[in-house]
Design a protein around this motif. Sequence first.
Motif, PDB file in Angstrom:
ATOM      1  N   THR A 271       0.841  -1.199   0.000  1.00 25.12           N
ATOM      2  CA  THR A 271       0.000   0.000   0.000  1.00 25.12           C
ATOM      3  C   THR A 271       0.876   1.249   0.000  1.00 25.12           C
ATOM      4  N   THR A 272       0.297   2.355  -0.438  1.00 23.70           N
ATOM      5  CA  THR A 272       0.993   3.649  -0.337  1.00 23.70           C
ATOM      6  C   THR A 272       0.511   4.452   0.865  1.00 23.70           C
TER       7      THR A 272
ATOM      8  N   TYR B 283       4.989  -0.892   2.905  1.00 21.79           N
ATOM      9  CA  TYR B 283       4.620   0.486   2.605  1.00 21.79           C
ATOM     10  C   TYR B 283       5.533   1.046   1.514  1.00 21.79           C
ATOM     11  N   TYR B 284       4.917   1.677   0.515  1.00 25.84           N
ATOM     12  CA  TYR B 284       5.670   2.202  -0.626  1.00 25.84           C
ATOM     13  C   TYR B 284       5.510   3.712  -0.715  1.00 25.84           C
TER      14      TYR B 284
ATOM     15  N   ASP C 296       5.296   5.729  -3.238  1.00 26.05           N
ATOM     16  CA  ASP C 296       4.342   6.260  -4.211  1.00 26.05           C
ATOM     17  C   ASP C 296       3.730   5.127  -5.011  1.00 26.05           C
ATOM     18  N   SER C 297       2.773   5.484  -5.868  1.00 24.29           N
ATOM     19  CA  SER C 297       2.032   4.491  -6.644  1.00 24.29           C
ATOM     20  C   SER C 297       2.923   3.732  -7.608  1.00 24.29           C
TER      21      SER C 297
ATOM     22  N   LEU D 161       4.725   1.031  -5.769  1.00 22.92           N
ATOM     23  CA  LEU D 161       3.782  -0.054  -5.476  1.00 22.92           C
ATOM     24  C   LEU D 161       3.556  -0.903  -6.720  1.00 22.92           C
TER      25      LEU D 161
ATOM     26  N   GLY E 181       3.554  11.056  -2.769  1.00 23.69           N
ATOM     27  CA  GLY E 181       3.302   9.617  -2.781  1.00 23.69           C
ATOM     28  C   GLY E 181       1.859   9.242  -2.553  1.00 23.69           C
ATOM     29  N   ARG E 182       0.982  10.221  -2.410  1.00 25.88           N
ATOM     30  CA  ARG E 182      -0.428   9.936  -2.140  1.00 25.88           C
ATOM     31  C   ARG E 182      -1.188   9.835  -3.457  1.00 25.88           C
TER      32      ARG E 182
END
Length: 514
Positions: A35-36, A225-226, A228-229, A232, A365-366
């Motif tokens: 997930t981000t 946890y990454y 950014d998209s 991921l 990163g959202r």
Amino acid sequence: MRILVTLLVLAIVGVGGWQLLPSQGDKNKSITVGTTDAVTSLDPAGAYDAGSWALFSNLFQSLLTFEPGGVQPVPDAAQSCTFKGSDLKTYRCTLRDGIVFPSGRAMTAEDVKYSFDRVKKINSDVGPASLFSTLGSVSADSATTVTFHLASPDATFPFKVATGAGAIVDKDKYPADSLRTGSGADGTGPYKLTAYTKDQRAALAPNTHYKGNLNGTGKPIELRYYADSQALDKAWQGKQIDVATRTLPPNVLSGLNPSDPNHRVTESDSSETRNLYLNTRAGSPLHDARVRQAMAWLVNREELAATVYEGTVDPLYSLIPTGLTGHTTSFFDTYPRQSTAKARELLTEAGVSLPVRFTFGYGKGRGAGAEESAALKKQLEAGGLFKVDVKGYEWTDFQKRWAAGKMDAWAVGWVADYPDPDTFGSPLVGTGSTMNTGYANKAVDTLIQESQQYADRSRVAQDFRDVQAHIATDVPLIPLWQRKEYVVSSEDVGGGQYLSDGTGVFRLWQLNWI
């Protein structure tokens, strides 16, 4: 000879079948979820965001919870909860027997009282204390009975108890007046935290001592946890994770094929929204409502949804999303189309110097925050009316900046805390809101408070329609879009369709090996 050939064929089939079926050891290995969503804090008193609450719903128990697709809270750590009397000001819960913390100590009503008291006392600037604005005091009447005394009638209080804000902590492990630090968590949820590295991973093992609403716990989980998209997506494409959620890039989501045998795709409706929040305080370049109204005339949601998000979100014209009581199209009714002329007229009337300059922040990163802010900057600068200074911030820093009023505008997604329009009321537009826009309107506060008096939640529709009419006029925020929920998993993982359903609960225990 036929018998020998048959036996040989059966032996080959047996070997092939054994090779195709996972071993029992494989069945017990961790399911890896990417997930981000970032975790702000492991302490329930210090976080009010989707990433933290996703973890809380697995590590901690609240007195109440939501079942999949449920719209009313049900007992979890509690055996029962009910309002006493008809004034909706006294709420009493009896604890379930046999719940123990990791230390081996039994949970008591004192732990419940302690947990709620410390949320209010600490009052973290990025915490959930605002959810308990109607809570006057808490009393532990016995070892198993706790009573909440409300300052005003609040039929939504059980919903709030069921959220991450109501997570019950061990009073011997968490300071009364400050947040707990470190990488540990002491809860009684279906999972226990065995390892944690901030912004990297959280290892969860089934809690064999769990007692609550669930019949049992799930498989071991590793959350990754990454930043950014794109990171991921790289992990997903590289088969480094078994499940990807919140959020793959829009171009990846729009290209997903549910019939592809190599993965499982779940697309569902969601109550998650995203708004552009505006600093209404004196001294802000957006203080004058006419300046904010001018901005509302320039935002093109359809363009954002179609280009930046490639159809994976729906344009939103109201504070309350579709699917919840009270949804309207107040912003479409008031600002039905883009109009530079209307915006210029309002700015001229306000007597401000053009272009109006302001800062615009977003969380790095959202999802597609950078692309979205660039598109909004272009829309708002149309006609030379505004000059927008866009800057991205690391998530925790971003939260602190809006909490301190250091930005003029900021775009943030909002995941419903519970399936009721009230979760879009006080936290977003009430005086002293979580989003800290500085907005205060007594009429809005009164409507929100009046809506909390109705145990029958269908009766609040008109109150929230009136709230949204005020918001469309005052514009402390501009609704942008409503998300669709996507979960992608490998072909050997099931349960992804139950992972999230808009109630704020992240059901990792539903994931399983097939």
